[in-house]
Design an enzyme around this catalytic site. Structure first.
Site, PDB file in Angstrom:
ATOM      1  N   PRO A 111      41.867  39.274  48.213  1.00  0.00           N
ATOM      2  CA  PRO A 111      40.587  39.755  47.687  1.00  0.00           C
ATOM      3  C   PRO A 111      40.089  38.884  46.533  1.00  0.00           C
ATOM      4  O   PRO A 111      40.862  38.520  45.651  1.00  0.00           O
ATOM      5  CB  PRO A 111      40.928  41.177  47.213  1.00  0.00           C
ATOM      6  CG  PRO A 111      42.130  41.571  48.004  1.00  0.00           C
ATOM      7  CD  PRO A 111      42.906  40.304  48.194  1.00  0.00           C
ATOM      8  N   GLU A 112      38.806  38.548  46.577  1.00  0.00           N
ATOM      9  CA  GLU A 112      38.208  37.698  45.547  1.00  0.00           C
ATOM     10  C   GLU A 112      37.161  38.504  44.778  1.00  0.00           C
ATOM     11  O   GLU A 112      37.167  39.735  44.815  1.00  0.00           O
ATOM     12  CB  GLU A 112      37.660  36.426  46.198  1.00  0.00           C
ATOM     13  CG  GLU A 112      38.757  35.662  46.941  1.00  0.00           C
ATOM     14  CD  GLU A 112      38.294  34.377  47.617  1.00  0.00           C
ATOM     15  OE1 GLU A 112      37.230  33.836  47.229  1.00  0.00           O
ATOM     16  OE2 GLU A 112      38.992  33.906  48.541  1.00  0.00           O
ATOM     17  N   LYS A 137      38.714  38.321  39.388  1.00  0.00           N
ATOM     18  CA  LYS A 137      39.753  38.821  40.286  1.00  0.00           C
ATOM     19  C   LYS A 137      40.559  39.966  39.682  1.00  0.00           C
ATOM     20  O   LYS A 137      41.625  40.299  40.196  1.00  0.00           O
ATOM     21  CB  LYS A 137      40.706  37.689  40.683  1.00  0.00           C
ATOM     22  CG  LYS A 137      40.176  36.757  41.752  1.00  0.00           C
ATOM     23  CD  LYS A 137      41.308  35.879  42.273  1.00  0.00           C
ATOM     24  CE  LYS A 137      40.832  34.965  43.387  1.00  0.00           C
ATOM     25  NZ  LYS A 137      41.949  34.180  43.951  1.00  0.00           N
ATOM     26  N   ASN A 143      40.019  31.274  47.873  1.00  0.00           N
ATOM     27  CA  ASN A 143      40.065  30.312  48.964  1.00  0.00           C
ATOM     28  C   ASN A 143      38.817  30.307  49.842  1.00  0.00           C
ATOM     29  O   ASN A 143      38.284  29.253  50.188  1.00  0.00           O
ATOM     30  CB  ASN A 143      41.309  30.564  49.812  1.00  0.00           C
ATOM     31  CG  ASN A 143      41.847  29.292  50.423  1.00  0.00           C
ATOM     32  OD1 ASN A 143      41.500  28.202  49.990  1.00  0.00           O
ATOM     33  ND2 ASN A 143      42.686  29.426  51.427  1.00  0.00           N
TER      34      ASN A 143
END
Length: 273
Positions: A2-3, A53, A162
């Site tokens: 999760p970002e 984050k 990512n």
């Protein structure tokens, strides 16, 4: 993993599902080896905020800073019907429970702690400070690394992970993911603008289409993604060992020794034929 967008959606989900509820019990799963979360009040309400984050869950005014790890998320269920991988459970007085679920057990929490000091400003919440933090440090050696690697450095790019780095780099067609970060940011200043735009787009679109994460509101996600997970893109490891997706035209090509013109330092006609 999760970002930024997924953490904000998680905070939204928590705040929506706990509205009007009072909680009176905290349960810890003994299988999770992280520190147990202690209950500070006989009864308490819950609210959540995200930044980059990180997530903070407030029990009354008592903060619990959390990271989701690779696969962490929250769900509201009936008490007694919690997911088997629930590691922290907040039981309410109305027969419902809010659970932190983490199958891979990389998620962590720090009771009594607010935001980390070693993470940069959130580019969507404090864009001016985010830009200032990056530009004032471009002279540092860390910015000699490729732009694809520095975008994962949470000290400067809090919330970028990512899939977001892949989508940011993809949006600038001429940008090689392997260009030195300081040169890339100076030549393509839109990189910093995209660090705000792409997470905001991901948030509006329901989050990214990434492994082990699903939109908590059951909304389809990932429709905005053009690079990450696209089979027509190049997929390989970067210098940190993380998988990166990028445009094929920026792939390094191996040139055999007999295809070099050693006088000019350029490929000879044999290479082009």
């Amino acid at each position: 993993m999760p970002e930024l967008a997924e953490l904000r959606l998680t905070a939204d989900y928590i705040n929506q599902t706990v509205k009007g509820k009072t909680f009176n019990k905290v349960k810890n799963n003994p299988e999770h080896k992280w520190k147990p979360l202690e209950q500070k009040h006989i009864s308490f309400t819950i609210k959540a905020e995200s930044r980059g984050k990180e997530l903070i869950v407030y029990m009354n005014n008592y903060p619990v800073r959390m990271t989701m790890g690779m696969s962490g998320y929250f769900r509201m269920t009936k008490t007694g019907e919690e997911h088997k991988h629930s590691h922290v459970i907040f039981e309410s007085t109305c027969g419902m429970s809010l659970s932190f679920i983490d199958m891979r057990r990389f998620g962590k929490w720090w009771p009594g702690q607010e935001w980390s000091n070693d993470r940069g400003p959130d580019p969507t919440l404090d864009f001016e400070e985010f830009v200032k933090n990056v530009k004032s440090n471009l002279h540092k050696k860390v910015f000699d690394k490729p732009i694809c690697e520095i975008l994962l450095n949470q000290k400067y790019f809090n919330g970028i992970g990512n899939y977001l780095r892949a989508e940011i780099i993809y949006r600038i067609e001429e940008l090689s993911p392997f260009m030195k970060a300081n040169e890339a940011i100076e030549k393509y200043p839109d990189i910093l603008k995209l660090c705000r735009y792409m997470p905001e787009l991901a948030y509006v679109m329901g989050g990214g289409s990434i492994k082990d994460w699903k939109n908590p509101f059951l909304k389809e996600s990932g429709n905005f993604m053009k690079c990450y997970g696209n089979s027509s893109m190049i997929r390989e490891k970067d210098g940190t060992g993380r998988t990166i997706w990028y445009r094929p035209e920026h792939q390094w090509k191996k040139i055999d020794d007999d295809q070099w013109d050693h006088y000019s330092g350029l490929p000879n006609p044999k290479y082009y034929s």
